[in-house]
Enzyme design. Structure first.
Site, PDB file in Angstrom:
ATOM      1  N   ASP A  74      -7.396   7.152 -15.551  1.00  0.00           N
ATOM      2  CA  ASP A  74      -6.890   7.170 -14.185  1.00  0.00           C
ATOM      3  C   ASP A  74      -7.314   8.429 -13.428  1.00  0.00           C
ATOM      4  O   ASP A  74      -7.642   8.368 -12.237  1.00  0.00           O
ATOM      5  CB  ASP A  74      -5.362   7.063 -14.194  1.00  0.00           C
ATOM      6  CG  ASP A  74      -4.893   5.683 -14.627  1.00  0.00           C
ATOM      7  OD1 ASP A  74      -5.544   4.703 -14.258  1.00  0.00           O
ATOM      8  OD2 ASP A  74      -3.869   5.586 -15.332  1.00  0.00           O
ATOM      9  N   GLY A  75      -7.293   9.579 -14.104  1.00  0.00           N
ATOM     10  CA  GLY A  75      -7.687  10.817 -13.448  1.00  0.00           C
ATOM     11  C   GLY A  75      -9.139  10.805 -13.014  1.00  0.00           C
ATOM     12  O   GLY A  75      -9.478  11.260 -11.917  1.00  0.00           O
ATOM     13  N   ARG A  79     -10.767  10.898  -9.230  1.00  0.00           N
ATOM     14  CA  ARG A  79     -11.844  11.831  -8.881  1.00  0.00           C
ATOM     15  C   ARG A  79     -12.992  11.074  -8.222  1.00  0.00           C
ATOM     16  O   ARG A  79     -13.590  11.537  -7.242  1.00  0.00           O
ATOM     17  CB  ARG A  79     -12.318  12.562 -10.144  1.00  0.00           C
ATOM     18  CG  ARG A  79     -13.392  13.591  -9.913  1.00  0.00           C
ATOM     19  CD  ARG A  79     -13.375  14.640 -11.015  1.00  0.00           C
ATOM     20  NE  ARG A  79     -13.458  14.053 -12.339  1.00  0.00           N
ATOM     21  CZ  ARG A  79     -14.597  13.802 -12.977  1.00  0.00           C
ATOM     22  NH1 ARG A  79     -15.746  14.072 -12.391  1.00  0.00           N
ATOM     23  NH2 ARG A  79     -14.599  13.289 -14.188  1.00  0.00           N
ATOM     24  N   ASN A 148      -3.343   7.202  -3.879  1.00  0.00           N
ATOM     25  CA  ASN A 148      -2.112   6.761  -4.527  1.00  0.00           C
ATOM     26  C   ASN A 148      -0.866   7.283  -3.817  1.00  0.00           C
ATOM     27  O   ASN A 148      -0.077   6.498  -3.298  1.00  0.00           O
ATOM     28  CB  ASN A 148      -2.084   7.205  -5.990  1.00  0.00           C
ATOM     29  CG  ASN A 148      -2.791   6.244  -6.914  1.00  0.00           C
ATOM     30  OD1 ASN A 148      -3.198   5.161  -6.506  1.00  0.00           O
ATOM     31  ND2 ASN A 148      -2.955   6.635  -8.168  1.00  0.00           N
ATOM     32  N   GLU A 149      -0.695   8.608  -3.838  1.00  0.00           N
ATOM     33  CA  GLU A 149       0.542   9.159  -3.304  1.00  0.00           C
ATOM     34  C   GLU A 149       0.429  10.633  -2.986  1.00  0.00           C
ATOM     35  O   GLU A 149      -0.416  11.354  -3.533  1.00  0.00           O
ATOM     36  CB  GLU A 149       1.706   8.955  -4.283  1.00  0.00           C
ATOM     37  CG  GLU A 149       1.744   9.904  -5.460  1.00  0.00           C
ATOM     38  CD  GLU A 149       0.799   9.564  -6.577  1.00  0.00           C
ATOM     39  OE1 GLU A 149       0.109  10.485  -7.056  1.00  0.00           O
ATOM     40  OE2 GLU A 149       0.757   8.389  -6.995  1.00  0.00           O
ATOM     41  N   ASP A 178      14.447  16.143  -7.663  1.00  0.00           N
ATOM     42  CA  ASP A 178      13.258  16.710  -8.305  1.00  0.00           C
ATOM     43  C   ASP A 178      12.037  16.557  -7.409  1.00  0.00           C
ATOM     44  O   ASP A 178      11.055  17.282  -7.561  1.00  0.00           O
ATOM     45  CB  ASP A 178      12.991  16.020  -9.642  1.00  0.00           C
ATOM     46  CG  ASP A 178      13.935  16.487 -10.736  1.00  0.00           C
ATOM     47  OD1 ASP A 178      14.696  17.443 -10.496  1.00  0.00           O
ATOM     48  OD2 ASP A 178      13.928  15.887 -11.827  1.00  0.00           O
ATOM     49  N   ALA A 192       5.054   6.421  -8.105  1.00  0.00           N
ATOM     50  CA  ALA A 192       6.178   5.749  -7.447  1.00  0.00           C
ATOM     51  C   ALA A 192       6.858   4.759  -8.383  1.00  0.00           C
ATOM     52  O   ALA A 192       8.087   4.622  -8.398  1.00  0.00           O
ATOM     53  CB  ALA A 192       5.703   5.037  -6.181  1.00  0.00           C
ATOM     54  N   PHE A 193       6.073   4.070  -9.204  1.00  0.00           N
ATOM     55  CA  PHE A 193       6.617   3.124 -10.175  1.00  0.00           C
ATOM     56  C   PHE A 193       7.462   3.854 -11.214  1.00  0.00           C
ATOM     57  O   PHE A 193       8.550   3.408 -11.579  1.00  0.00           O
ATOM     58  CB  PHE A 193       5.468   2.374 -10.848  1.00  0.00           C
ATOM     59  CG  PHE A 193       5.890   1.457 -11.959  1.00  0.00           C
ATOM     60  CD1 PHE A 193       6.361   0.186 -11.683  1.00  0.00           C
ATOM     61  CD2 PHE A 193       5.813   1.872 -13.278  1.00  0.00           C
ATOM     62  CE1 PHE A 193       6.759  -0.662 -12.710  1.00  0.00           C
ATOM     63  CE2 PHE A 193       6.202   1.039 -14.304  1.00  0.00           C
ATOM     64  CZ  PHE A 193       6.672  -0.242 -14.026  1.00  0.00           C
ATOM     65  N   SER A 194       6.968   4.992 -11.675  1.00  0.00           N
ATOM     66  CA  SER A 194       7.709   5.770 -12.665  1.00  0.00           C
ATOM     67  C   SER A 194       9.040   6.267 -12.108  1.00  0.00           C
ATOM     68  O   SER A 194       9.991   6.474 -12.858  1.00  0.00           O
ATOM     69  CB  SER A 194       6.869   6.975 -13.125  1.00  0.00           C
ATOM     70  OG  SER A 194       5.680   6.560 -13.742  1.00  0.00           O
TER      71      SER A 194
END
Length: 300
Positions: A74-75, A79, A148-149, A178, A192-194
Site C-alpha cells: 500500500d505504501g 508513492r 486516501n485521507e 486521538d 477511516a475503516f480502521s
C-alpha cells in the site's frame, strides 16, 4: 512494436521476493519491446539489463511515459499515486504486500500484466482526491493533498487532542480525541475503516469525517457532499497536533491551527484490467465469509 513506448516503474525492492518479481516484470516488458524507466534509488540490488533508463526523480521524471506501473504494498502504491497525480498518467498497481486495495493485480498475475500492458488493454478511471489547507490566524501555513485521507492527530500519547469539527462553515461538535480522519471514498477502506468509518464504493462521490477514539457521546462518522468543506480546528489551549496526508507527508499543527479539506482539483487516474464489481474486490481483500450465498433468484 515501436521502441518509443516507455513505462515508468515504481517498485518496493526491500525484500528478496519483491526483487525477483520486479526483475521478472522488467524482463517481460523489455522482451515485448517496452522500454522501462526507473528511479536510480530503486535500482539498488536489482539485476537490470540494457533498456532500463535510470532517472534521479523530481519534476518531469515521467515525461514521455504512457503508464506508471507500481509493484509493492500500500505504501508503494501511494508513492506511485504521487507521481500519477503530478504527471496525469494512469497508474497500474501490482500488489506485493498484504491488502492492496489500489492494486489491480497480484504477484501471480505478472505474465498477464505484461500482456495487457503490451496490448494497451486496460481501462482508465479517475479517483477523487482532496486538497488540504492549514491556516493559523487566517494565514496559510501549509498546503497538501491526499488520495486516501488527511488525518489530524495528537502529537504525543499523554494527552488527548482537543478539536472542534466543522462542515460547510458550521460547527458540528467539539471533543478530545486521538485524531480525526478526513477521507475520500478510496480512503474509506484504509485509515477511516480502521477508525470505524463506513466502506464507500469508489464511484460514490463523497467526503468522510471519522473521529478516532473520541471522548464524546456524539462523535459518529459523517458522510457529506463531495462539494462540502470539512474543517478541524485544534483548540487554542490544547497541545499541538500533527497533520498526515496519506501517511506519507506530515506537518506540525500548532495550537489554534485550522485544517480545511475540500474536493481536490486534480484526480488520480487508475488503470483497470478487470470490470469486476467493487463488492467482489471487497470480499476478496478482506476474506469476507460468503459461504451459503445462493445468488439471485430467477423469480426476482
Amino acid at each position: 512494436m515501436s521502441d518509443r513506448r516507455t513505462v515508468f516503474l515504481i517498485a518496493h525492492t526491500g525484500r528478496e521476493a519483491a526483487l525477483r518479481s520486479v526483475e521478472g516484470l522488467v524482463d517481460g516488458l523489455l522482451r515485448a519491446g517496452i522500454r522501462i524507466r526507473l528511479l536510480e534509488a530503486e535500482a539498488v540490488g536489482l539485476d537490470l539489463p540494457d533498456g532500463v533508463e535510470l532517472v534521479p526523480g523530481g519534476h518531469g521524471a515521467a515525461d514521455g511515459c504512457e503508464l506508471i506501473l507500481v509493484a509493492g504494498g500500500d505504501g508503494t502504491l501511494l508513492r506511485g499515486a504521487e507521481l500519477a497525480r503530478e504527471s496525469g498518467l494512469p497508474m497500474l498497481g501490482i500488489n506485493l504486500g498484504r491488502v492492496g486495495f489500489l492494486a489491480e493485480a497480484e504477484r501471480d498475475d505478472l505474465a498477464t500484466v505484461v500482456e495487457r500492458v503490451v496490448a494497451a488493454d486496460y481501462e482508465v478511471e479517475e479517483r477523487m482526491t482532496i486538497d488540504v489547507l492549514v491556516r493559523t490566524n487566517g494565514d496559510v501555513l501549509h498546503e497538501d493533498w491526499a488520495l486516501n485521507e488527511a488525518s489530524v492527530e495528537k502529537a504525543s500519547r499523554e494527552r488527548l487532542l482537543e478539536v472542534v469539527t466543522e462542515v460547510d462553515g458550521r460547527p458540528v461538535s467539539n471533543f478530545g480525541c486521538d485524531g480525526v480522519v478526513l477521507s475520500t471514498p478510496t480512503g474509506s477502506t484504509a485509515y477511516a475503516f480502521s477508525g470505524g468509518g463506513p466502506v464507500v464504493w469508489p464511484e460514490v462521490e463523497a467526503l468522510l469525517m471519522v473521529p478516532i477514539s473520541a471522548h464524546a457521546l456524539f462523535a459518529r462518522p459523517l458522510v457529506t457532499s463531495p462539494d462540502s468543506v470539512l474543517a478541524v480546528e485544534v483548540q487554542p489551549k490544547t497541545q499541538h497536533g500533527v497533520l498526515w496526508c496519506d501517511g506519507r507527508r506530515s506537518a506540525e499543527l500548532p495550537a489554534g491551527a485550522r485544517v480545511e479539506v475540500r474536493r481536490g482539483k486534480t484526480p488520480v487516474r487508475l488503470a483497470r484490467l478487470h470490470r469486476a464489481p467493487f463488492t467482489d474486490r471487497l470480499v476478496a481483500k478482506f476474506a469476507l465469509p460468503v459461504t451459503g450465498w445462493r445468488g439471485r433468484s430467477d423469480n426476482c
